[in-house]
Design a protein around this motif. Structure first.
Motif, PDB file in Angstrom:
ATOM      1  N   ALA A  43      86.826  64.092  65.682  1.00 10.34           N
ATOM      2  CA  ALA A  43      86.411  62.908  66.440  1.00 10.34           C
ATOM      3  C   ALA A  43      86.510  63.134  67.947  1.00 10.34           C
ATOM      4  CB  ALA A  43      87.258  61.708  66.025  1.00 10.34           C
ATOM      5  N   GLN A  44      87.652  63.636  68.400  1.00  6.23           N
ATOM      6  CA  GLN A  44      87.868  63.807  69.841  1.00  6.23           C
ATOM      7  C   GLN A  44      86.988  64.893  70.437  1.00  6.23           C
ATOM      8  OE1 GLN A  44      92.095  64.480  70.231  1.00  6.23           O
ATOM      9  NE2 GLN A  44      92.599  62.320  70.024  1.00  6.23           N
ATOM     10  N   THR A  45      86.892  66.034  69.752  1.00  5.86           N
ATOM     11  CA  THR A  45      86.137  67.161  70.291  1.00  5.86           C
ATOM     12  C   THR A  45      84.642  66.878  70.338  1.00  5.86           C
ATOM     13  OG1 THR A  45      87.803  68.692  69.449  1.00  5.86           O
ATOM     14  CG2 THR A  45      85.668  69.624  70.056  1.00  5.86           C
ATOM     15  N   MET A  46      84.105  66.302  69.269  1.00  6.32           N
ATOM     16  CA  MET A  46      82.668  66.038  69.241  1.00  6.32           C
ATOM     17  C   MET A  46      82.283  64.956  70.249  1.00  6.32           C
ATOM     18  SD  MET A  46      81.622  66.463  65.235  1.00  6.32           S
ATOM     19  CE  MET A  46      79.887  66.621  65.644  1.00  6.32           C
ATOM     20  N   ALA A  47      83.145  63.949  70.408  1.00  8.82           N
ATOM     21  CA  ALA A  47      82.848  62.891  71.383  1.00  8.82           C
ATOM     22  C   ALA A  47      82.964  63.409  72.811  1.00  8.82           C
ATOM     23  CB  ALA A  47      83.794  61.716  71.165  1.00  8.82           C
ATOM     24  N   ALA A  48      83.992  64.190  73.082  1.00  5.67           N
ATOM     25  CA  ALA A  48      84.225  64.682  74.443  1.00  5.67           C
ATOM     26  C   ALA A  48      83.173  65.687  74.884  1.00  5.67           C
ATOM     27  CB  ALA A  48      85.614  65.308  74.539  1.00  5.67           C
ATOM     28  N   ASN A  49      82.682  66.497  73.962  1.00  4.31           N
ATOM     29  CA  ASN A  49      81.747  67.562  74.312  1.00  4.31           C
ATOM     30  C   ASN A  49      80.315  67.301  73.882  1.00  4.31           C
ATOM     31  OD1 ASN A  49      83.736  69.766  75.314  1.00  4.31           O
ATOM     32  ND2 ASN A  49      84.612  69.110  73.381  1.00  4.31           N
ATOM     33  N   ALA A  50      80.061  66.098  73.333  1.00  2.00           N
ATOM     34  CA  ALA A  50      78.712  65.737  72.867  1.00  2.00           C
ATOM     35  C   ALA A  50      78.127  66.836  71.981  1.00  2.00           C
ATOM     36  CB  ALA A  50      77.789  65.455  74.053  1.00  2.00           C
ATOM     37  N   ILE A  51      78.909  67.259  71.000  1.00  5.12           N
ATOM     38  CA  ILE A  51      78.504  68.368  70.133  1.00  5.12           C
ATOM     39  C   ILE A  51      77.438  67.895  69.162  1.00  5.12           C
ATOM     40  CG2 ILE A  51      79.302  69.958  68.337  1.00  5.12           C
ATOM     41  CD1 ILE A  51      82.013  69.975  69.730  1.00  5.12           C
ATOM     42  N   ASN A  52      76.369  68.681  69.029  1.00  6.62           N
ATOM     43  CA  ASN A  52      75.327  68.315  68.065  1.00  6.62           C
ATOM     44  C   ASN A  52      75.639  68.952  66.711  1.00  6.62           C
ATOM     45  OD1 ASN A  52      74.431  71.003  68.062  1.00  6.62           O
ATOM     46  ND2 ASN A  52      72.916  70.625  69.640  1.00  6.62           N
ATOM     47  N   ILE A  53      74.767  68.688  65.736  1.00  5.50           N
ATOM     48  CA  ILE A  53      75.036  69.125  64.369  1.00  5.50           C
ATOM     49  C   ILE A  53      75.065  70.643  64.243  1.00  5.50           C
ATOM     50  CG2 ILE A  53      74.174  67.048  63.249  1.00  5.50           C
ATOM     51  CD1 ILE A  53      71.512  68.418  62.866  1.00  5.50           C
ATOM     52  N   PHE A  54      74.399  71.370  65.151  1.00  7.52           N
ATOM     53  CA  PHE A  54      74.377  72.830  65.075  1.00  7.52           C
ATOM     54  C   PHE A  54      75.714  73.417  65.503  1.00  7.52           C
ATOM     55  CE2 PHE A  54      69.945  71.591  65.845  1.00  7.52           C
ATOM     56  CZ  PHE A  54      69.371  72.099  64.696  1.00  7.52           C
ATOM     57  N   GLU A  55      76.418  72.713  66.405  1.00  9.64           N
ATOM     58  CA  GLU A  55      77.688  73.217  66.917  1.00  9.64           C
ATOM     59  C   GLU A  55      78.880  72.779  66.080  1.00  9.64           C
ATOM     60  OE1 GLU A  55      77.472  71.474  70.740  1.00  9.64           O
ATOM     61  OE2 GLU A  55      76.426  73.149  71.654  1.00  9.64           O
ATOM     62  N   ALA A  56      78.677  71.771  65.211  1.00  7.32           N
ATOM     63  CA  ALA A  56      79.802  71.185  64.478  1.00  7.32           C
ATOM     64  C   ALA A  56      80.495  72.203  63.580  1.00  7.32           C
ATOM     65  CB  ALA A  56      79.318  69.994  63.648  1.00  7.32           C
ATOM     66  N   ASP A  57      79.731  72.987  62.813  1.00 12.07           N
ATOM     67  CA  ASP A  57      80.314  73.953  61.891  1.00 12.07           C
ATOM     68  C   ASP A  57      81.181  74.980  62.619  1.00 12.07           C
ATOM     69  OD1 ASP A  57      79.333  72.804  59.649  1.00 12.07           O
ATOM     70  OD2 ASP A  57      77.598  74.112  59.459  1.00 12.07           O
ATOM     71  N   ILE A  58      80.721  75.401  63.813  1.00  3.73           N
ATOM     72  CA  ILE A  58      81.474  76.396  64.580  1.00  3.73           C
ATOM     73  C   ILE A  58      82.841  75.832  64.968  1.00  3.73           C
ATOM     74  CG2 ILE A  58      81.502  77.773  66.690  1.00  3.73           C
ATOM     75  CD1 ILE A  58      78.422  77.662  66.619  1.00  3.73           C
ATOM     76  N   GLY A  59      82.862  74.588  65.444  1.00  4.12           N
ATOM     77  CA  GLY A  59      84.115  73.967  65.863  1.00  4.12           C
ATOM     78  C   GLY A  59      85.087  73.791  64.717  1.00  4.12           C
ATOM     79  N   ILE A  60      84.587  73.399  63.541  1.00  7.27           N
ATOM     80  CA  ILE A  60      85.455  73.188  62.386  1.00  7.27           C
ATOM     81  C   ILE A  60      86.048  74.505  61.911  1.00  7.27           C
ATOM     82  CG2 ILE A  60      85.477  72.468  59.968  1.00  7.27           C
ATOM     83  CD1 ILE A  60      83.406  70.329  60.761  1.00  7.27           C
ATOM     84  N   VAL A  61      85.209  75.548  61.841  1.00  8.85           N
ATOM     85  CA  VAL A  61      85.711  76.868  61.435  1.00  8.85           C
ATOM     86  C   VAL A  61      86.777  77.350  62.407  1.00  8.85           C
ATOM     87  CG1 VAL A  61      85.090  79.295  61.161  1.00  8.85           C
ATOM     88  CG2 VAL A  61      83.617  77.528  60.205  1.00  8.85           C
ATOM     89  N   TYR A  62      86.546  77.152  63.710  1.00  6.52           N
ATOM     90  CA  TYR A  62      87.518  77.554  64.730  1.00  6.52           C
ATOM     91  C   TYR A  62      88.846  76.827  64.522  1.00  6.52           C
ATOM     92  CZ  TYR A  62      89.802  77.710  69.299  1.00  6.52           C
ATOM     93  OH  TYR A  62      90.705  77.858  70.312  1.00  6.52           O
ATOM     94  N   LEU A  63      88.772  75.502  64.241  1.00  6.77           N
ATOM     95  CA  LEU A  63      89.981  74.722  64.017  1.00  6.77           C
ATOM     96  C   LEU A  63      90.766  75.252  62.826  1.00  6.77           C
ATOM     97  CD1 LEU A  63      91.814  72.183  64.315  1.00  6.77           C
ATOM     98  CD2 LEU A  63      90.209  70.998  62.820  1.00  6.77           C
ATOM     99  N   VAL A  64      90.089  75.483  61.705  1.00  7.14           N
ATOM    100  CA  VAL A  64      90.758  75.926  60.484  1.00  7.14           C
ATOM    101  C   VAL A  64      91.423  77.285  60.704  1.00  7.14           C
ATOM    102  CG1 VAL A  64      90.420  76.613  58.081  1.00  7.14           C
ATOM    103  CG2 VAL A  64      89.285  74.576  58.959  1.00  7.14           C
TER     104      VAL A  64
END
Length: 328
Positions: free
Chosen positions: A165-186
């Motif tokens: 929630a925080q990362t996508m809202a703060a960085n206006a991440i689109n659907i193409f970038e979402a998977d990268i961020g989640i993998v990085y978090l895990v």
């Protein structure tokens, strides 16, 4: 007081920590520790002597911490009261996890609501028995896979959903970038667990690994951002190209709505319909033809002989559509 003569693990392979039911021993008690296990003696709230795989006689020489805390004399059979925990260090794999509810998010590029969650598989194994016993087990007599998974799932749920929630809202991440961020978090959480329960790993190695993970994630994020920029550029270009034909259609519909002569009104409505089904994509090579059509529309707004101009516009539109098809 019943003195245990043999102390060994009696749990199953899905158990991480198992406490032996006996708590009274003496310095002739036999301790058996199987492969991929460790045994820790616990006394007065302290994790004391630790034993790896093997068979041991609990002589005062190999239990120096217990001897010091309990003030045991050397030699002879001296009874003492203590707790024994067995820690299973086998790796337990393919443990599924996932967010229990979705994060609602408005996609910034295409402006549509989406529900985002995360799921995957993890494996758990004990790296530091002493730390696990002190930090997670406490006074419990048993720690099984189900309870430990529940702990880690709760840990993941809290952090993953907040991070999404925080990362996508703060960085206006689109659907193409979402998977990268989640993998990085895990991956970062996995590294965190490794270093929480592995005291022997040097601090610099954690820094190097985390920096490498961040660098790889940054590369993918930059690539995704470049892709998003290109998509936005193409979209703006397409909007510019389709605007011309949409604008023509609106002009014809306005003229048809205001026309009082039934025959002319019908001709304008047919022309508006023809424009609606014309190729929406313009081409730079048709600039001269577009100017002719635009001029004819302007003349149509003030002309007394609208039928002649409507006929000319029909011919111009036919020519435009043919050329659009050829130029594709």
């Amino acid at each position: 007081m019943s003195i245990a003569q043999i102390v060994k693990y009696e749990g199953d392979n899905s158990t991480f920590v198992w406490k032996h039911p006996s708590e009274d021993f003496n310095t002739s008690t036999q301790l058996i520790v199987h492969e991929s296990q460790e045994a820790i003696f616990f006394m007065n709230g302290q994790a004391l002597d630790l034993f790896g795989a093997g068979r041991y006689t609990l002589e005062t020489e190999n239990i120096p911490l217990i001897r010091k805390v309990a003030n045991l004399p050397t030699g002879g059979q001296t009874p003492f009261h203590c707790e024994v925990y067995f820690i299973n260090k086998t790796e337990q794999m393919a443990i599924r996890w996932g967010t229990d509810s979705k994060v609602q998010y408005l996609e910034p590029t295409y402006k549509f609501p989406i529900s985002i969650g995360a799921s995957g598989e993890m494996s758990l194994s004990v790296s530091d028995s002493r730390k696990l016993l002190i930090k997670l087990v406490g006074t419990e007599a048993f720690l099984g896979q189900a309870k430990l998974i529940q702990f880690f799932r709760a840990f993941l749920m809290t952090r993953v959903k907040t991070y999404i929630a925080q990362t996508m809202a703060a960085n206006a991440i689109n659907i193409f970038e979402a998977d990268i961020g989640i993998v990085y978090l895990v991956v970062q959480i996995a590294v965190l667990f490794i270093f929480v329960f592995a005291e022997k790993l040097p601090t610099w190695s954690a820094l190097v690994i985390c920096t490498a993970i961040a660098a790889i994630a940054a590369i993918f994020m930059i690539a995704a951002d470049a892709g998003r920029t290109e998509i936005e550029r193409v979209e703006q270009k397409i909007k510019g190209k389709v605007f011309y034909i949409k604008n023509l259609q609106v002009d014809m519909e306005i003229l048809a709505g205001a026309e009082k002569d039934a025959k002319t009104k019908k001709a304008l409505e047919q022309l508006a319909e023809k424009i609606r089904f014309s190729d929406p994509m313009s081409n730079e090579q048709l600039a001269v033809l577009k100017d002719k059509i635009s001029l004819a529309v302007e003349n149509l707004k003030s002309s007394d002989d609208k039928m002649k101009i409507i006929e000319d516009l029909n011919l111009l539109l036919d020519e435009r559509n043919r050329k659009c098809k050829i130029l594709k």
